[in-house]
Design a protein around this motif. Structure first.
Motif, short mmCIF file in Angstrom:
data_model
loop_
_atom_site.label_atom_id
_atom_site.label_comp_id
_atom_site.label_asym_id
_atom_site.label_seq_id
_atom_site.Cartn_x
_atom_site.Cartn_y
_atom_site.Cartn_z
N MET A 20 0.85 -1.15 0.01
CA MET A 20 -0.06 -0.17 0.20
C MET A 20 0.94 1.26 -0.14
N GLY A 21 0.70 2.28 -0.73
CA GLY A 21 1.30 3.36 -0.82
C GLY A 21 1.17 4.33 0.40
N TYR A 22 2.09 5.22 0.59
CA TYR A 22 1.96 6.01 1.71
C TYR A 22 0.70 6.88 1.71
N HIS A 23 0.21 7.18 0.63
CA HIS A 23 -0.63 8.20 0.40
C HIS A 23 -2.17 7.57 0.67
N ASP A 24 -2.13 6.15 0.46
CA ASP A 24 -3.43 5.29 0.87
C ASP A 24 -3.65 5.12 2.40
N LEU A 25 -2.40 5.43 3.18
CA LEU A 25 -2.51 5.08 4.68
C LEU A 25 -3.36 6.26 5.17
N GLU A 26 -3.27 7.37 4.59
CA GLU A 26 -4.21 8.54 5.07
C GLU A 26 -5.51 8.45 4.35
N ASP A 27 -5.69 8.25 3.24
CA ASP A 27 -6.76 8.18 2.37
C ASP A 27 -7.71 7.22 2.47
N GLU A 28 -7.28 5.95 2.80
CA GLU A 28 -8.18 4.71 2.79
C GLU A 28 -8.14 4.15 4.21
N ALA A 29 -7.66 4.67 5.39
CA ALA A 29 -8.24 4.35 6.62
C ALA A 29 -9.61 4.30 6.86
N SER A 30 -10.13 3.42 7.63
CA SER A 30 -11.76 3.27 7.99
C SER A 30 -11.86 2.69 9.18
N PRO A 31 -13.07 2.85 9.77
CA PRO A 31 -13.40 1.88 10.98
C PRO A 31 -13.58 0.39 10.89
N THR A 32 -12.98 -0.12 12.09
CA THR A 32 -13.25 -1.45 12.22
C THR A 32 -14.69 -1.80 11.65
N GLY A 33 -14.89 -2.94 10.87
CA GLY A 33 -16.33 -3.44 10.23
C GLY A 33 -16.59 -2.79 8.89
N THR A 34 -16.07 -1.79 8.66
CA THR A 34 -16.57 -1.17 7.24
C THR A 34 -16.09 -2.23 6.11
N ALA A 35 -17.22 -2.35 5.34
CA ALA A 35 -17.22 -3.17 4.22
C ALA A 35 -16.11 -2.64 3.40
N GLY A 36 -15.23 -3.76 2.91
CA GLY A 36 -14.09 -3.28 1.98
C GLY A 36 -13.21 -2.85 2.54
#
Length: 94
Positions: free
Chosen positions: A1-17
């Motif tokens: 995963m790219g560094y930019h995805d660490l900020e943009d793709e984080a989501s709460p536990t249980g989030t679909a996908g």
């Protein structure tokens, strides 16, 4: 995963996908600590195996730079032996 995805793709536990990050380690307690940290950062931890299995995460592997959910990441880890790098590692360990 790219560094930019660490900020943009984080989501709460249980989030679909929810995106996943693979981890590898020899100590179960250490792996658990890192898994908790990965989850707190907003990603599903996927244990790739022992520290030596970290080769499955290196550049040139299907998992390197992967931006996928946990099921897809597990499938990639299972497919590792089918790729050239996986063949080389298997031969070297034999």
């Amino acid at each position: 995963m790219g560094y930019h995805d660490l900020e943009d793709e984080a989501s709460p536990t249980g989030t679909a996908g929810r995106k996943a990050i693979a981890i590898a380690g020899d100590g179960p307690a250490d792996v658990a600590v890192v898994a908790d940290l990965v989850s707190a950062f907003g990603f599903d931890p996927v244990v790739a195996g022992q520290l030596a299995d970290g080769v499955k995460l290196e550049p040139g592997s299907e998992t390197f730079g992967a931006n996928v959910n946990a099921d897809e990441l597990r499938a990639m880890l299972r497919r590792f032996p089918d790729f050239e790098r996986g063949h080389l590692i298997t031969q070297a360990r034999a």
